[in-house]
Design an enzyme around this catalytic site. Structure first.
Site, short mmCIF file in Angstrom:
data_model
loop_
_atom_site.label_atom_id
_atom_site.label_comp_id
_atom_site.label_asym_id
_atom_site.label_seq_id
_atom_site.Cartn_x
_atom_site.Cartn_y
_atom_site.Cartn_z
CG HIS A 48 2.15 -4.07 9.32
ND1 HIS A 48 1.97 -5.42 9.07
CD2 HIS A 48 1.98 -3.43 8.13
CE1 HIS A 48 1.70 -5.59 7.78
NE2 HIS A 48 1.69 -4.39 7.20
CB SER A 84 2.24 -4.91 3.79
OG SER A 84 1.10 -4.88 4.62
CG LEU A 85 -1.07 -4.93 -0.46
CD1 LEU A 85 -1.42 -5.50 -1.83
CD2 LEU A 85 -1.75 -3.60 -0.28
NE ARG A 109 -3.13 -8.08 4.95
CZ ARG A 109 -2.32 -7.05 4.75
NH1 ARG A 109 -2.71 -6.06 3.94
NH2 ARG A 109 -1.14 -6.97 5.35
CD GLN A 154 -3.26 0.44 1.99
OE1 GLN A 154 -3.34 -0.70 2.42
NE2 GLN A 154 -4.14 1.36 2.33
CD GLN A 166 1.20 -9.50 5.97
OE1 GLN A 166 0.02 -9.20 6.11
NE2 GLN A 166 1.75 -9.75 4.80
#
Length: 316
Positions: free
Chosen positions: A205, A95-96, A120, A10, A254
Site C-alpha cells: 500500500h 486490503s485483500l 496479486r 493479511q 487500492q
C-alpha cells in the site's frame, strides 16, 4: 440491528484455519475444493497443515485467507440461514479482504477471486526486492499526523507513506526501509507512544507497489465483475461502490493507496450499522471496529462454535 459483514486481511492467517469448518460443514468443505481446483494445487493442504513459512508467503496467504472467509460464510448461509442480500447493509474487507467481500456479495466468483489473489500476492511480493522495503505501526498519533511524518521522512529520499489507517490511534507506514526507519524516529520524537517494525515481506500500500498495480489492472481487465448484492465500502474511497467499473478501478488503486479502514467503519456506523460480523480467520477486525464504532457490537465467525453461536443468536 443493521449489519455489515467484514473480511480480514493479511496477518490473520494461521495454520489450521478453516479446517474445523471444512470437517463440520459440507458447504465449507466445498469452498476449499473449489479454490484448490481454481489454482490447480492443494492450497487447502497448506492451509490445514502448514508449514507456517509457506502459508505466510503473500502469494499463498492472500487466496488462503479468502478461502477461509468464504468457507465461514457458506457455513453461515447453510447452517444459520444467513442471506447477504437480506441481512447485510454493506460488505467491506481489509486490503485483500475486499476480494472476499466482493465474492460474498456475488460480484466475483470464488474461482476468479482465488486466481486474482494469487496474481496479486505474487505481484506484490515481486514488486520490491526482499529487504529493500519495510512497514511499521505508529501508535498514539492520528492519520493526518502520521501522513505528515511520512512526508517529512521521504524528503531525504525514498518512498514513505501512511498505508493503513486502522483506527484507535494505530496507523501503519510503508515504503523504502531507510525512509520508514527515519519516520519511526520522527514519530517517536513527535509523541508517538510506540513505533514498531512489522514482520512483513514487502512494503504494501505505497507507491513502491506500482508494478503490482499494473499487474492487477491487466488481470482485472479480463475478469467479470457484477454489481454486488449490497454495496462494497471500498478501502480506497472509504465509501460505497456498486458500479462494477468503479469497483475494478478501486481494486487497482487500492494496491498503492492507503487502506482507509477507520473512515470505512465510521461511514458504515454513521449510516446506522450497529453490528459488524467479521467472517474468517482471527479477530483483528472485530477489535479494530470496537475502537472505532464504540456503540456498535462486533463478533467474529471463524469456527464451528462461532457458526452455532451466530445461529443461536438469530433464533432469539
Amino acid at each position: 440491528m443493521t449489519t455489515a459483514l467484514v473480511f480480514p486481511g493479511q496477518g490473520s492467517q494461521t495454520v489450521g484455519m478453516g479446517k474445523a469448518l471444512a470437517e463440520a460443514f459440507p458447504a465449507a468443505r466445498e469452498v476449499f475444493a473449489q479454490v484448490d481446483a481454481a489454482l490447480g494445487e492443494p492450497l487447502s493442504k497448506l492451509i490445514f497443515e502448514g508449514p507456517d513459512a509457506a502459508l505466510t508467503l503473500t502469494a499463498n496467504a492472500q487466496p488462503a485467507l479468502m478461502a477461509t472467509s468464504l468457507a465461514a460464510l457458506r457455513a453461515l448461509e447453510s447452517e444459520a440461514g444467513l442471506e447477504v442480500a437480506r441481512d447485510a447493509a454493506f460488505v467491506a474487507g481489509h486490503s485483500l479482504g475486499e476480494y472476499s467481500a466482493l465474492c460474498a456479495a456475488g460480484a466475483l466468483t470464488l474461482e476468479d477471486a482465488a486466481r486474482l489473489l494469487r496474481i496479486r500476492g505474487a505481484a506484490m511480493q515481486q514488486a520490491v526486492p526482499v529487504g529493500e522495503g519495510a512497514m511499521a505501526a505508529i501508535l498514539g498519533l492520528d492519520f493526518d499526523a502520521v501522513t505528515a511524518i511520512a512526508a517529512e521522512a521521504a524528503k531525504d529520499g525514498g518512498v514513505c507513506q501512511a498505508a493503513n489507517d486502522n483506527g484507535g490511534g494505530q496507523v501503519v507506514i510503508s515504503g523504502a526501509k531507510a525512509a520508514v526507519e527515519r519516520a519511526m524516529e520522527i514519530a517517536k520524537a513527535k509523541g508517538a507512544k510506540r513505533a514498531l517494525p512489522l514482520p512483513v515481506s514487502a512494503p504494501f500500500h505505497c507507491a513502491l507497489m506500482q508494478p503490482a498495480a499494473f499487474a492487477m489492472a491487466a488481470a482485472l481487465a479480463t475478469t467479470t465483475i457484477l454489481k454486488p448484492k449490497v454495496p462494497l465500502v471500498a478501502n480506497f474511497v472509504a465509501g460505497p461502490l456498486s458500479d462494477p467499473e468503479a469497483i475494478r478501478a478501486s481494486l487497482v488503486s487500492q494496491v498503492t493507496g492507503a487502506v482507509r479502514w477507520r473512515e470505512s467503519v465510521q461511514f458504515m456506523a454513521d449510516r446506522g450499522v450497529d453490528r459488524f460480523v467479521e467472517i474468517g480467520a482471527g479477530k483483528v477486525l472485530a477489535g479494530l471496529v470496537k475502537r472505532i464504532a464504540t456503540r456498535a457490537s462486533a463478533v467474529s465467525v471463524g469456527t464451528p462454535a462461532d457458526v452455532e453461536a451466530y445461529k443461536a443468536a438469530r433464533a432469539v
